[in-house]
Design an enzyme around this catalytic site. Sequence first.
Site, PDB file in Angstrom:
ATOM      1  CG  HIS A  15      -1.977   9.263   0.477  1.00 32.25           C
ATOM      2  ND1 HIS A  15      -2.587  10.055   1.434  1.00 32.25           N
ATOM      3  CD2 HIS A  15      -2.828   8.229   0.263  1.00 32.25           C
ATOM      4  CE1 HIS A  15      -3.751   9.511   1.770  1.00 32.25           C
ATOM      5  NE2 HIS A  15      -3.920   8.404   1.069  1.00 32.25           N
TER       6      HIS A  15
ATOM      7  CG  ASP B  42      -1.567   7.230  -3.110  1.00 32.38           C
ATOM      8  OD1 ASP B  42      -2.719   6.769  -3.146  1.00 32.38           O
ATOM      9  OD2 ASP B  42      -0.782   7.019  -2.162  1.00 32.38           O
TER      10      ASP B  42
ATOM     11  CG  ASP C  24      -5.713   5.479  -4.730  1.00 32.88           C
ATOM     12  OD1 ASP C  24      -6.675   6.053  -5.271  1.00 32.88           O
ATOM     13  OD2 ASP C  24      -5.619   5.350  -3.497  1.00 32.88           O
TER      14      ASP C  24
ATOM     15  CG  HIS D 142      -1.721   1.210   1.406  1.00 35.56           C
ATOM     16  ND1 HIS D 142      -1.504   2.116   2.411  1.00 35.56           N
ATOM     17  CD2 HIS D 142      -2.747   1.700   0.670  1.00 35.56           C
ATOM     18  CE1 HIS D 142      -2.377   3.108   2.295  1.00 35.56           C
ATOM     19  NE2 HIS D 142      -3.140   2.877   1.251  1.00 35.56           N
TER      20      HIS D 142
ATOM     21  CD  GLU E 256      -2.947   2.343  -3.091  1.00 32.50           C
ATOM     22  OE1 GLU E 256      -4.028   2.929  -2.990  1.00 32.50           O
ATOM     23  OE2 GLU E 256      -2.021   2.497  -2.264  1.00 32.50           O
TER      24      GLU E 256
END
EC number: 4.6.1.-
Length: 273
Positions: A41, A27, A85, A5, A25
């Site tokens: 993020h 951002d 994301d 993440h 993942e």
Amino acid sequence: WIMGHMVNAIGQIDEFVNLGANSIETDVSFDSSANPEYTYHGIPCECGRNCKKWENFNDFLKGLRSATTPGNSKYKEKLVLVVFDLKTGSLYDNQANDAGKKLAKNLLQHYWNNGNNGGRAYIVLSIPDLNHYPLIKGFTDTLKQEGHPELLGKLGYDFSGNDAIGDVAKAYKKAGVSGHVWQSDGITNCLLRGLTRVKEAVANRDSGNGYINKVYYWTVDKRATTRDALDAGVDGIMTNYPDVITDVLNEAAYKSKFRVATYEDNPWETFKK
């Protein structure tokens, strides 16, 4: 799929893969003209994480390409899936198509190397807002216009807003998407969330006539929650601690039922027991 993440700095790619992630993942923030700008993020983010690591988006893509191109000195064979994301909350709804076009051009140039031995990972475009479904068409049209429709085979989709499953299905219909669908469900690791909607998504996946191919749950950092998610039948778990998920998968109860996905496992195919 063990999904690392918030992997937003190039150095974190190695860090997460070395802990057992076969997926990451990342951002993606956009500027006011709908250009992908940073892998960032920002605050607030997850409990126990530094929210401020970042790269310029195209620099990150180049680092990611190195990590997913066989023969490259930085190549990580285990890394097979990347979820972008897309932080489209900063955009107006009418910019979504443009954001998709610009994103596609960036990936084509800096990740896929214009179709010439670029990165091999499968890519999921994760969109937080159902109203931004035109991003998908902007992206897919651009790949076709640029002469690389074959790369659509590497592309999957996710709406990450925890919307009602029926509403998500309608958004895909509008976007003209059938197949290659991952359905996320979850909440920041600072809070608890039950598995009701995950179970609903799994039921849709297994119904034979649903729109979902794969289901993933985020963000899972504890062994007990990992077990609950596996018991619910998810395909992927997003985590800040890939080693925790790896440990649970090695427990006797799960070792015979689950294994870590490799490049040979098609991430768009619904798994049949």
